[in-house]
Design a protein around this motif. Structure first.
Motif, PDB file in Angstrom:
ATOM      1  N   ASP A  35     -22.340  11.242 -33.890  1.00  0.00           N
ATOM      2  CA  ASP A  35     -23.115  12.345 -33.340  1.00  0.00           C
ATOM      3  C   ASP A  35     -22.361  13.666 -33.527  1.00  0.00           C
ATOM      4  N   THR A  36     -22.460  14.196 -34.748  1.00  0.00           N
ATOM      5  CA  THR A  36     -21.831  15.482 -35.037  1.00  0.00           C
ATOM      6  C   THR A  36     -22.612  16.163 -36.154  1.00  0.00           C
ATOM      7  N   THR A  37     -22.270  17.419 -36.438  1.00  0.00           N
ATOM      8  CA  THR A  37     -22.965  18.139 -37.510  1.00  0.00           C
ATOM      9  C   THR A  37     -21.952  18.927 -38.330  1.00  0.00           C
ATOM     10  N   VAL A 121       5.511  14.175 -34.453  1.00  0.00           N
ATOM     11  CA  VAL A 121       4.060  14.314 -34.605  1.00  0.00           C
ATOM     12  C   VAL A 121       3.776  15.459 -35.620  1.00  0.00           C
ATOM     13  N   CYS A 122       2.913  16.412 -35.274  1.00  0.00           N
ATOM     14  CA  CYS A 122       2.522  17.407 -36.291  1.00  0.00           C
ATOM     15  C   CYS A 122       3.649  18.383 -36.634  1.00  0.00           C
ATOM     16  N   THR A 123       4.715  18.410 -35.825  1.00  0.00           N
ATOM     17  CA  THR A 123       5.869  19.263 -36.158  1.00  0.00           C
ATOM     18  C   THR A 123       6.882  18.494 -36.996  1.00  0.00           C
ATOM     19  N   ARG A 161     -15.627  11.374 -31.387  1.00  0.00           N
ATOM     20  CA  ARG A 161     -16.054  12.243 -32.493  1.00  0.00           C
ATOM     21  C   ARG A 161     -15.114  13.435 -32.673  1.00  0.00           C
ATOM     22  N   THR A 162     -14.495  13.879 -31.576  1.00  0.00           N
ATOM     23  CA  THR A 162     -13.647  15.071 -31.693  1.00  0.00           C
ATOM     24  C   THR A 162     -12.462  14.827 -32.620  1.00  0.00           C
ATOM     25  N   THR A 163     -11.762  13.716 -32.428  1.00  0.00           N
ATOM     26  CA  THR A 163     -10.596  13.465 -33.294  1.00  0.00           C
ATOM     27  C   THR A 163     -11.025  13.024 -34.698  1.00  0.00           C
ATOM     28  N   LYS A 232      -6.364  22.105 -24.018  1.00  0.00           N
ATOM     29  CA  LYS A 232      -5.008  22.447 -23.563  1.00  0.00           C
ATOM     30  C   LYS A 232      -4.058  22.540 -24.756  1.00  0.00           C
ATOM     31  N   VAL A 233      -4.266  21.653 -25.727  1.00  0.00           N
ATOM     32  CA  VAL A 233      -3.416  21.660 -26.922  1.00  0.00           C
ATOM     33  C   VAL A 233      -3.619  22.960 -27.710  1.00  0.00           C
ATOM     34  N   PHE A 234      -4.861  23.395 -27.798  1.00  0.00           N
ATOM     35  CA  PHE A 234      -5.189  24.624 -28.527  1.00  0.00           C
ATOM     36  C   PHE A 234      -4.368  25.795 -27.985  1.00  0.00           C
ATOM     37  N   ALA A 235      -4.414  25.981 -26.662  1.00  0.00           N
ATOM     38  CA  ALA A 235      -3.725  27.122 -26.045  1.00  0.00           C
ATOM     39  C   ALA A 235      -2.222  27.030 -26.276  1.00  0.00           C
ATOM     40  N   GLN A 266      -1.977  23.116 -40.165  1.00  0.00           N
ATOM     41  CA  GLN A 266      -3.408  23.225 -40.439  1.00  0.00           C
ATOM     42  C   GLN A 266      -4.206  22.366 -39.452  1.00  0.00           C
ATOM     43  N   ALA A 267      -4.288  22.832 -38.201  1.00  0.00           N
ATOM     44  CA  ALA A 267      -4.986  22.056 -37.174  1.00  0.00           C
ATOM     45  C   ALA A 267      -6.419  22.532 -36.990  1.00  0.00           C
ATOM     46  N   ASN A 268      -6.601  23.854 -37.010  1.00  0.00           N
ATOM     47  CA  ASN A 268      -7.903  24.429 -36.697  1.00  0.00           C
ATOM     48  C   ASN A 268      -7.870  25.877 -37.184  1.00  0.00           C
ATOM     49  N   LEU A 269      -8.902  26.314 -37.891  1.00  0.00           N
ATOM     50  CA  LEU A 269      -8.915  27.683 -38.427  1.00  0.00           C
ATOM     51  C   LEU A 269      -8.836  28.711 -37.303  1.00  0.00           C
ATOM     52  N   ARG A 270      -9.456  28.371 -36.155  1.00  0.00           N
ATOM     53  CA  ARG A 270      -9.405  29.310 -35.030  1.00  0.00           C
ATOM     54  C   ARG A 270      -7.975  29.459 -34.514  1.00  0.00           C
ATOM     55  N   ILE A 271      -7.179  28.384 -34.596  1.00  0.00           N
ATOM     56  CA  ILE A 271      -5.769  28.470 -34.183  1.00  0.00           C
ATOM     57  C   ILE A 271      -5.009  29.352 -35.177  1.00  0.00           C
TER      58      ILE A 271
HETATM   59  O1  UT7 Z   1      -2.290  18.738 -34.549  1.00  0.00           O
HETATM   60  C1  UT7 Z   1      -1.788  18.849 -33.228  1.00  0.00           C
HETATM   61  C2  UT7 Z   1      -2.379  20.004 -32.619  1.00  0.00           C
HETATM   62  N1  UT7 Z   1      -3.818  19.821 -32.467  1.00  0.00           N
HETATM   63  C3  UT7 Z   1      -4.554  20.874 -32.307  1.00  0.00           C
HETATM   64  O2  UT7 Z   1      -4.029  21.957 -32.376  1.00  0.00           O
HETATM   65  C4  UT7 Z   1      -6.009  20.718 -31.943  1.00  0.00           C
HETATM   66  C5  UT7 Z   1      -6.353  21.768 -30.925  1.00  0.00           C
HETATM   67  N2  UT7 Z   1      -7.715  21.689 -30.383  1.00  0.00           N
HETATM   68  C6  UT7 Z   1      -8.798  22.007 -31.115  1.00  0.00           C
HETATM   69  O3  UT7 Z   1      -8.693  22.298 -32.290  1.00  0.00           O
HETATM   70  C7  UT7 Z   1     -10.128  22.055 -30.410  1.00  0.00           C
HETATM   71  O4  UT7 Z   1      -9.938  21.979 -29.016  1.00  0.00           O
HETATM   72  C8  UT7 Z   1     -11.078  20.922 -30.863  1.00  0.00           C
HETATM   73  C9  UT7 Z   1     -11.532  21.166 -32.291  1.00  0.00           C
HETATM   74  C10 UT7 Z   1     -10.372  19.591 -30.740  1.00  0.00           C
HETATM   75  C11 UT7 Z   1     -12.321  20.902 -29.992  1.00  0.00           C
HETATM   76  O5  UT7 Z   1     -12.979  22.177 -30.049  1.00  0.00           O
HETATM   77  P1  UT7 Z   1     -13.424  22.904 -28.716  1.00  0.00           P
HETATM   78  O6  UT7 Z   1     -14.036  24.161 -29.119  1.00  0.00           O
HETATM   79  O7  UT7 Z   1     -12.224  22.955 -27.806  1.00  0.00           O
HETATM   80  O8  UT7 Z   1     -14.540  21.935 -28.184  1.00  0.00           O
HETATM   81  P2  UT7 Z   1     -14.657  21.182 -26.781  1.00  0.00           P
HETATM   82  O9  UT7 Z   1     -13.759  19.995 -26.735  1.00  0.00           O
HETATM   83  O10 UT7 Z   1     -14.560  22.173 -25.668  1.00  0.00           O
HETATM   84  O11 UT7 Z   1     -16.132  20.693 -26.842  1.00  0.00           O
HETATM   85  C12 UT7 Z   1     -17.245  21.624 -26.815  1.00  0.00           C
HETATM   86  C13 UT7 Z   1     -18.531  20.841 -26.934  1.00  0.00           C
HETATM   87  C14 UT7 Z   1     -18.591  19.678 -25.962  1.00  0.00           C
HETATM   88  O12 UT7 Z   1     -19.950  19.545 -25.554  1.00  0.00           O
HETATM   89  P3  UT7 Z   1     -20.441  20.112 -24.129  1.00  0.00           P
HETATM   90  O13 UT7 Z   1     -19.591  19.406 -23.120  1.00  0.00           O
HETATM   91  O14 UT7 Z   1     -20.172  21.585 -24.183  1.00  0.00           O
HETATM   92  O15 UT7 Z   1     -21.879  19.748 -24.117  1.00  0.00           O
HETATM   93  C15 UT7 Z   1     -18.212  18.496 -26.794  1.00  0.00           C
HETATM   94  O16 UT7 Z   1     -18.761  17.283 -26.318  1.00  0.00           O
HETATM   95  O17 UT7 Z   1     -18.601  20.269 -28.242  1.00  0.00           O
HETATM   96  C16 UT7 Z   1     -18.807  18.865 -28.130  1.00  0.00           C
HETATM   97  N3  UT7 Z   1     -18.142  18.208 -29.256  1.00  0.00           N
HETATM   98  C17 UT7 Z   1     -18.755  17.987 -30.434  1.00  0.00           C
HETATM   99  N4  UT7 Z   1     -20.007  18.245 -30.847  1.00  0.00           N
HETATM  100  C18 UT7 Z   1     -20.322  17.902 -32.116  1.00  0.00           C
HETATM  101  C19 UT7 Z   1     -16.870  17.752 -29.337  1.00  0.00           C
HETATM  102  N5  UT7 Z   1     -16.642  17.236 -30.555  1.00  0.00           N
HETATM  103  C20 UT7 Z   1     -17.801  17.367 -31.245  1.00  0.00           C
HETATM  104  C21 UT7 Z   1     -18.191  17.026 -32.552  1.00  0.00           C
HETATM  105  N6  UT7 Z   1     -19.454  17.299 -32.943  1.00  0.00           N
HETATM  106  N7  UT7 Z   1     -17.357  16.435 -33.422  1.00  0.00           N
END
Ligand code: UT7
Length: 344
Positions: A35-37, A121-123, A161-163, A232-235, A266-271
Protein backbone atom coordinates in the motif's frame (compact mmCIF):
# COMPACT_ATOMS: atom_id res chain seq x y z
CA UNK A 1 45.36 23.15 9.82
CA UNK A 2 47.76 20.31 8.97
CA UNK A 3 46.30 16.94 7.92
CA UNK A 4 46.03 14.22 10.58
CA UNK A 5 49.51 12.76 11.06
CA UNK A 6 51.90 11.67 13.78
CA UNK A 7 54.83 10.39 11.74
CA UNK A 8 54.78 12.28 8.48
CA UNK A 9 52.48 9.63 7.02
CA UNK A 10 49.10 10.64 5.62
CA UNK A 11 46.31 8.47 4.23
CA UNK A 12 45.33 9.30 0.64
CA UNK A 13 42.42 7.94 -1.38
CA UNK A 14 43.81 6.33 -4.56
CA UNK A 15 40.90 4.25 -5.87
CA UNK A 16 37.10 4.01 -5.80
CA UNK A 17 34.65 1.34 -6.94
CA UNK A 18 30.98 0.43 -6.70
CA UNK A 19 28.66 -2.46 -7.35
CA UNK A 20 24.86 -2.75 -7.41
CA UNK A 21 23.00 -6.05 -7.67
CA UNK A 22 21.24 -6.11 -11.05
CA UNK A 23 17.62 -6.44 -9.81
CA UNK A 24 16.20 -2.90 -9.92
CA UNK A 25 12.98 -2.27 -8.01
CA UNK A 26 11.10 0.85 -9.10
CA UNK A 27 8.54 2.69 -6.97
CA UNK A 28 5.86 1.32 -9.30
CA UNK A 29 7.08 -2.23 -8.62
CA UNK A 30 6.66 -1.62 -4.89
CA UNK A 31 3.23 -0.04 -5.36
CA UNK A 32 2.11 -3.32 -6.95
CA UNK A 33 3.18 -5.25 -3.84
CA UNK A 34 2.14 -2.97 -0.98
CA UNK A 35 0.00 0.00 0.00
CA UNK A 36 2.18 2.80 -1.33
CA UNK A 37 2.48 5.07 -4.37
CA UNK A 38 5.25 6.46 -6.54
CA UNK A 39 3.96 9.93 -5.61
CA UNK A 40 4.32 9.30 -1.83
CA UNK A 41 7.79 7.80 -2.13
CA UNK A 42 9.09 10.49 -4.49
CA UNK A 43 7.77 13.47 -2.57
CA UNK A 44 8.61 12.15 0.93
CA UNK A 45 12.03 10.67 0.14
CA UNK A 46 13.25 11.60 -3.37
CA UNK A 47 13.81 7.88 -4.07
CA UNK A 48 12.70 6.51 -7.46
CA UNK A 49 14.33 3.08 -7.46
CA UNK A 50 16.57 0.78 -5.44
CA UNK A 51 18.42 -2.47 -6.13
CA UNK A 52 17.74 -5.65 -4.16
CA UNK A 53 19.99 -8.70 -4.21
CA UNK A 54 18.43 -11.91 -5.50
CA UNK A 55 17.87 -14.68 -2.94
CA UNK A 56 21.16 -16.46 -2.31
CA UNK A 57 23.28 -13.34 -2.85
CA UNK A 58 24.98 -12.18 0.34
CA UNK A 59 26.80 -9.02 1.44
CA UNK A 60 30.24 -10.54 0.74
CA UNK A 61 29.24 -11.10 -2.91
CA UNK A 62 28.59 -7.38 -3.36
CA UNK A 63 31.66 -6.41 -1.30
CA UNK A 64 33.98 -8.55 -3.45
CA UNK A 65 32.73 -6.87 -6.65
CA UNK A 66 33.11 -3.34 -5.26
CA UNK A 67 36.49 -4.17 -3.73
CA UNK A 68 37.72 -5.59 -7.02
CA UNK A 69 36.68 -2.41 -8.85
CA UNK A 70 38.30 -0.11 -6.26
CA UNK A 71 41.59 -2.04 -6.55
CA UNK A 72 41.40 -1.75 -10.34
CA UNK A 73 40.68 1.99 -10.08
CA UNK A 74 43.82 2.27 -7.88
CA UNK A 75 45.73 0.37 -10.62
CA UNK A 76 46.51 -2.44 -8.20
CA UNK A 77 46.52 -6.14 -8.97
CA UNK A 78 44.43 -8.16 -6.52
CA UNK A 79 47.20 -10.34 -5.11
CA UNK A 80 48.78 -11.09 -1.72
CA UNK A 81 50.46 -7.95 -0.39
CA UNK A 82 48.40 -5.51 -2.52
CA UNK A 83 46.85 -4.17 0.69
CA UNK A 84 47.72 -4.73 4.34
CA UNK A 85 44.13 -4.64 5.59
CA UNK A 86 40.51 -4.94 4.48
CA UNK A 87 37.97 -3.06 6.58
CA UNK A 88 34.33 -3.85 5.82
CA UNK A 89 31.53 -1.65 7.13
CA UNK A 90 28.24 -3.54 7.27
CA UNK A 91 25.10 -4.08 9.33
CA UNK A 92 24.16 -7.11 7.25
CA UNK A 93 27.14 -9.50 7.58
CA UNK A 94 26.90 -12.89 5.87
CA UNK A 95 26.75 -14.53 9.33
CA UNK A 96 26.65 -13.30 12.95
CA UNK A 97 30.00 -15.12 13.30
CA UNK A 98 32.64 -14.86 11.91
CA UNK A 99 33.16 -11.39 10.45
CA UNK A 100 32.62 -11.09 6.69
CA UNK A 101 35.82 -9.17 5.84
CA UNK A 102 38.25 -12.16 6.02
CA UNK A 103 36.19 -14.02 3.43
CA UNK A 104 36.11 -10.93 1.21
CA UNK A 105 39.90 -10.55 1.49
CA UNK A 106 40.42 -14.21 0.62
CA UNK A 107 38.04 -14.14 -2.35
CA UNK A 108 39.78 -11.03 -3.67
CA UNK A 109 43.08 -12.93 -3.56
CA UNK A 110 44.59 -10.58 -0.98
CA UNK A 111 46.40 -13.34 0.91
CA UNK A 112 46.56 -13.01 4.68
CA UNK A 113 45.82 -9.27 4.93
CA UNK A 114 44.26 -8.20 8.24
CA UNK A 115 40.48 -8.16 7.80
CA UNK A 116 37.68 -7.07 10.09
CA UNK A 117 34.13 -5.70 10.09
CA UNK A 118 33.00 -2.36 11.47
CA UNK A 119 29.41 -2.05 12.71
CA UNK A 120 28.19 1.54 12.86
CA UNK A 121 25.05 1.08 10.74
CA UNK A 122 24.69 3.91 8.16
CA UNK A 123 27.80 5.68 9.53
CA UNK A 124 29.82 2.50 9.08
CA UNK A 125 31.81 3.67 6.08
CA UNK A 126 33.04 6.81 7.86
CA UNK A 127 34.00 4.78 10.94
CA UNK A 128 35.83 2.30 8.67
CA UNK A 129 37.58 5.13 6.82
CA UNK A 130 38.71 6.62 10.13
CA UNK A 131 40.13 3.32 11.45
CA UNK A 132 41.83 2.57 8.12
CA UNK A 133 43.37 6.04 8.00
CA UNK A 134 44.50 5.67 11.64
CA UNK A 135 46.32 2.43 10.80
CA UNK A 136 48.16 4.18 7.98
CA UNK A 137 49.02 7.28 10.00
CA UNK A 138 50.29 5.04 12.85
CA UNK A 139 52.48 3.14 10.41
CA UNK A 140 50.66 -0.19 10.87
CA UNK A 141 49.53 -0.41 7.26
CA UNK A 142 50.64 1.02 3.94
CA UNK A 143 47.48 0.35 1.96
CA UNK A 144 43.97 -0.45 3.16
CA UNK A 145 40.86 -1.46 1.21
CA UNK A 146 37.78 0.09 2.83
CA UNK A 147 34.38 -1.29 1.79
CA UNK A 148 30.81 -0.42 2.73
CA UNK A 149 28.44 -3.23 1.70
CA UNK A 150 24.86 -4.05 2.62
CA UNK A 151 21.94 -6.32 1.78
CA UNK A 152 19.21 -4.52 3.75
CA UNK A 153 16.56 -6.24 1.65
CA UNK A 154 17.25 -9.30 3.83
CA UNK A 155 16.22 -7.37 6.98
CA UNK A 156 13.05 -5.70 5.75
CA UNK A 157 9.70 -6.56 7.30
CA UNK A 158 7.33 -7.21 4.37
CA UNK A 159 4.57 -5.60 6.47
CA UNK A 160 6.49 -2.32 6.97
CA UNK A 161 5.94 -0.14 3.91
CA UNK A 162 8.00 2.72 5.33
CA UNK A 163 11.28 0.81 5.48
CA UNK A 164 10.58 -1.20 2.30
CA UNK A 165 10.42 1.91 0.16
CA UNK A 166 13.62 3.44 1.57
CA UNK A 167 16.27 0.74 1.71
CA UNK A 168 18.38 -0.77 -1.05
CA UNK A 169 21.38 -3.09 -1.42
CA UNK A 170 24.82 -2.29 -2.81
CA UNK A 171 28.52 -1.87 -2.12
CA UNK A 172 31.10 0.88 -2.52
CA UNK A 173 34.81 0.81 -1.79
CA UNK A 174 37.93 2.96 -1.69
CA UNK A 175 41.65 2.25 -1.39
CA UNK A 176 43.73 4.35 1.01
CA UNK A 177 47.51 4.55 0.67
CA UNK A 178 50.26 6.08 2.83
CA UNK A 179 51.94 9.20 1.50
CA UNK A 180 54.36 11.74 2.91
CA UNK A 181 52.87 14.47 0.69
CA UNK A 182 50.47 16.32 2.96
CA UNK A 183 49.18 18.50 0.10
CA UNK A 184 48.46 15.65 -2.29
CA UNK A 185 44.80 15.52 -3.40
CA UNK A 186 43.09 12.52 -1.78
CA UNK A 187 44.75 12.98 1.63
CA UNK A 188 42.19 12.66 4.41
CA UNK A 189 42.44 16.09 6.00
CA UNK A 190 40.11 15.78 8.96
CA UNK A 191 37.65 13.37 10.55
CA UNK A 192 34.96 13.66 13.23
CA UNK A 193 33.02 10.74 14.73
CA UNK A 194 30.32 10.70 17.38
CA UNK A 195 27.64 8.56 19.04
CA UNK A 196 24.63 8.74 21.36
CA UNK A 197 23.78 5.31 22.77
CA UNK A 198 20.94 6.73 24.86
CA UNK A 199 18.93 6.69 21.61
CA UNK A 200 19.90 3.16 20.54
CA UNK A 201 16.25 2.06 20.30
CA UNK A 202 15.45 4.45 17.41
CA UNK A 203 17.03 2.10 14.84
CA UNK A 204 17.12 -1.60 15.71
CA UNK A 205 17.03 -5.23 14.78
CA UNK A 206 15.85 -6.34 18.22
CA UNK A 207 16.55 -10.08 18.10
CA UNK A 208 19.47 -12.26 17.13
CA UNK A 209 22.02 -10.83 19.55
CA UNK A 210 22.81 -11.61 23.18
CA UNK A 211 19.95 -9.46 24.58
CA UNK A 212 17.15 -11.18 22.68
CA UNK A 213 18.49 -14.48 21.44
CA UNK A 214 17.56 -16.22 18.23
CA UNK A 215 15.73 -19.32 19.40
CA UNK A 216 13.82 -21.56 17.03
CA UNK A 217 10.09 -20.83 17.31
CA UNK A 218 10.65 -17.51 19.10
CA UNK A 219 7.35 -15.76 19.91
CA UNK A 220 8.00 -12.52 18.01
CA UNK A 221 9.25 -13.08 14.44
CA UNK A 222 9.02 -9.31 13.77
CA UNK A 223 11.88 -8.80 16.25
CA UNK A 224 14.26 -10.13 13.59
CA UNK A 225 13.35 -7.36 11.17
CA UNK A 226 14.85 -3.88 10.89
CA UNK A 227 12.75 -1.20 12.65
CA UNK A 228 13.13 2.57 12.72
CA UNK A 229 11.37 5.54 14.31
CA UNK A 230 11.56 7.62 11.13
CA UNK A 231 10.49 11.03 12.44
CA UNK A 232 12.85 11.06 15.43
CA UNK A 233 15.67 9.72 13.27
CA UNK A 234 15.05 12.44 10.67
CA UNK A 235 15.51 15.25 13.20
CA UNK A 236 18.62 13.68 14.74
CA UNK A 237 20.14 13.02 11.31
CA UNK A 238 20.08 16.68 10.27
CA UNK A 239 21.36 18.02 13.61
CA UNK A 240 24.12 15.46 14.05
CA UNK A 241 25.45 15.55 10.48
CA UNK A 242 25.47 19.37 10.50
CA UNK A 243 27.31 19.41 13.84
CA UNK A 244 29.88 16.88 12.67
CA UNK A 245 30.46 18.76 9.39
CA UNK A 246 30.98 22.03 11.30
CA UNK A 247 33.65 20.36 13.47
CA UNK A 248 35.52 18.98 10.45
CA UNK A 249 35.32 22.31 8.59
CA UNK A 250 36.83 24.04 11.60
CA UNK A 251 39.58 21.41 11.86
CA UNK A 252 40.60 21.71 8.22
CA UNK A 253 40.12 25.49 8.06
CA UNK A 254 37.53 25.55 5.25
CA UNK A 255 34.52 27.85 5.17
CA UNK A 256 31.18 26.44 4.00
CA UNK A 257 31.59 28.58 0.85
CA UNK A 258 34.70 26.60 0.01
CA UNK A 259 32.95 23.20 0.04
CA UNK A 260 32.62 22.13 -3.59
CA UNK A 261 30.74 18.87 -2.94
CA UNK A 262 28.74 17.76 0.06
CA UNK A 263 28.46 13.97 -0.02
CA UNK A 264 25.92 13.17 2.69
CA UNK A 265 24.43 9.83 3.68
CA UNK A 266 21.73 9.16 1.10
CA UNK A 267 18.78 8.55 3.44
CA UNK A 268 16.18 11.04 2.25
CA UNK A 269 16.33 14.01 -0.15
CA UNK A 270 14.55 16.15 2.43
CA UNK A 271 17.36 15.37 4.91
CA UNK A 272 20.01 16.32 2.33
CA UNK A 273 18.21 19.61 1.63
CA UNK A 274 17.80 20.40 5.34
CA UNK A 275 21.49 19.61 5.88
CA UNK A 276 22.51 21.97 3.05
CA UNK A 277 20.33 24.71 4.55
CA UNK A 278 21.64 24.22 8.07
CA UNK A 279 25.27 24.24 6.91
CA UNK A 280 24.84 27.06 4.39
CA UNK A 281 26.13 24.93 1.49
CA UNK A 282 24.06 25.56 -1.69
CA UNK A 283 21.81 22.62 -2.57
CA UNK A 284 23.39 22.28 -6.02
CA UNK A 285 26.65 21.27 -4.33
CA UNK A 286 25.02 18.33 -2.53
CA UNK A 287 25.64 15.04 -4.34
CA UNK A 288 22.33 13.19 -4.87
CA UNK A 289 22.40 9.50 -5.70
CA UNK A 290 19.50 8.18 -3.61
CA UNK A 291 17.01 8.64 -6.42
CA UNK A 292 18.57 5.59 -8.11
CA UNK A 293 19.61 3.44 -5.13
CA UNK A 294 17.66 4.49 -2.03
CA UNK A 295 19.28 4.25 1.37
CA UNK A 296 22.08 1.68 1.17
CA UNK A 297 23.30 2.27 4.75
CA UNK A 298 27.08 1.73 5.03
CA UNK A 299 27.40 1.57 1.23
CA UNK A 300 25.70 4.94 0.73
CA UNK A 301 28.66 7.35 0.92
CA UNK A 302 31.12 5.33 -1.21
CA UNK A 303 28.36 4.58 -3.76
CA UNK A 304 27.55 8.30 -4.02
CA UNK A 305 31.26 9.14 -4.30
CA UNK A 306 31.80 6.56 -7.04
CA UNK A 307 28.73 7.76 -8.93
CA UNK A 308 29.79 11.43 -8.75
CA UNK A 309 33.38 10.58 -9.71
CA UNK A 310 32.15 8.45 -12.61
CA UNK A 311 30.00 11.30 -13.95
CA UNK A 312 32.96 13.70 -13.79
CA UNK A 313 31.23 15.82 -11.14
CA UNK A 314 34.27 15.71 -8.84
CA UNK A 315 37.19 17.68 -10.30
CA UNK A 316 40.79 17.10 -9.23
CA UNK A 317 41.50 19.27 -6.19
CA UNK A 318 37.81 19.96 -5.42
CA UNK A 319 36.98 20.19 -1.72
CA UNK A 320 34.77 17.26 -0.73
CA UNK A 321 32.94 16.98 2.59
CA UNK A 322 31.61 13.53 3.51
CA UNK A 323 29.05 12.97 6.26
CA UNK A 324 26.81 10.19 7.54
CA UNK A 325 24.39 9.33 10.31
CA UNK A 326 22.88 6.07 11.46
CA UNK A 327 21.79 3.66 14.15
CA UNK A 328 23.62 3.60 17.45
CA UNK A 329 23.08 6.47 17.15
CA UNK A 330 26.31 7.21 15.30
CA UNK A 331 27.48 9.99 13.01
CA UNK A 332 30.60 11.35 11.38
CA UNK A 333 32.20 13.59 8.78
CA UNK A 334 35.47 13.73 6.85
CA UNK A 335 37.15 16.13 4.42
CA UNK A 336 39.49 15.62 1.47
CA UNK A 337 40.44 17.21 -1.83
CA UNK A 338 39.36 14.97 -4.69
CA UNK A 339 42.32 13.11 -6.30
CA UNK A 340 42.78 12.15 -9.95
CA UNK A 341 40.70 9.01 -9.48
CA UNK A 342 37.80 7.55 -11.44
CA UNK A 343 35.91 4.32 -10.79
CA UNK A 344 37.04 1.26 -12.78
O1 UT7 B 1 19.74 5.62 7.39
C1 UT7 B 1 19.63 5.92 8.77
C2 UT7 B 1 18.94 7.17 8.90
N1 UT7 B 1 17.57 7.05 8.41
C3 UT7 B 1 16.93 8.13 8.09
O2 UT7 B 1 17.53 9.18 8.12
C4 UT7 B 1 15.46 8.07 7.79
C5 UT7 B 1 14.80 9.27 8.40
N2 UT7 B 1 13.34 9.31 8.28
C6 UT7 B 1 12.72 9.54 7.11
O3 UT7 B 1 13.35 9.64 6.08
C7 UT7 B 1 11.22 9.73 7.14
O4 UT7 B 1 10.78 9.86 8.46
C8 UT7 B 1 10.47 8.56 6.46
C9 UT7 B 1 10.71 8.59 4.96
C10 UT7 B 1 10.93 7.25 7.05
C11 UT7 B 1 8.97 8.71 6.68
O5 UT7 B 1 8.53 9.97 6.17
P1 UT7 B 1 7.61 10.91 7.06
O6 UT7 B 1 7.35 12.10 6.27
O7 UT7 B 1 8.29 11.07 8.39
O8 UT7 B 1 6.29 10.06 7.16
P2 UT7 B 1 5.51 9.54 8.44
O9 UT7 B 1 6.18 8.35 9.04
O10 UT7 B 1 5.20 10.69 9.35
O11 UT7 B 1 4.17 9.08 7.80
C12 UT7 B 1 3.25 10.04 7.20
C13 UT7 B 1 2.08 9.27 6.62
C14 UT7 B 1 1.49 8.28 7.61
O12 UT7 B 1 0.09 8.24 7.38
P3 UT7 B 1 -0.93 9.04 8.35
O13 UT7 B 1 -0.67 8.48 9.72
O14 UT7 B 1 -0.53 10.48 8.23
O15 UT7 B 1 -2.25 8.72 7.77
C15 UT7 B 1 2.09 6.97 7.19
O16 UT7 B 1 1.28 5.86 7.53
O17 UT7 B 1 2.53 8.51 5.51
C16 UT7 B 1 2.17 7.14 5.70
N3 UT7 B 1 3.20 6.30 5.08
C17 UT7 B 1 3.14 5.92 3.79
N4 UT7 B 1 2.23 6.14 2.83
C18 UT7 B 1 2.47 5.61 1.61
C19 UT7 B 1 4.33 5.81 5.63
N5 UT7 B 1 5.02 5.11 4.72
C20 UT7 B 1 4.30 5.15 3.58
C21 UT7 B 1 4.49 4.62 2.29
N6 UT7 B 1 3.55 4.86 1.35
N7 UT7 B 1 5.56 3.89 1.97
Amino acid sequence: MEPLSTNNSHAALIGVGAFLPPRRISNEDLAERMDTTDEWITTRTGIRARHWADPGIATSDLAVEAGHRALKSARLTAEPGAVDAVVLATTTPDHPCPATAPQVAARLGLGTAAAYDVAAVCTGFLYALATASAQIVAGHARRVLVIGAETYSTLLNPADRTTNVIFGDGAGAVVLEATSEADRPGVLLGVDLGSDGTRHTLITVAAGGSRQRSTPGAPDPDAHYFAMDGKKVFAQAVTRMAGSCAKVLERVGWTTDEVDHLVGHQANLRILHALSRQLGVPQRRAVVHLDQVGNTSAASVPLALADAAGRGTLGVGDRVLLTAFGGGLTWGAAALRWPDVVPA
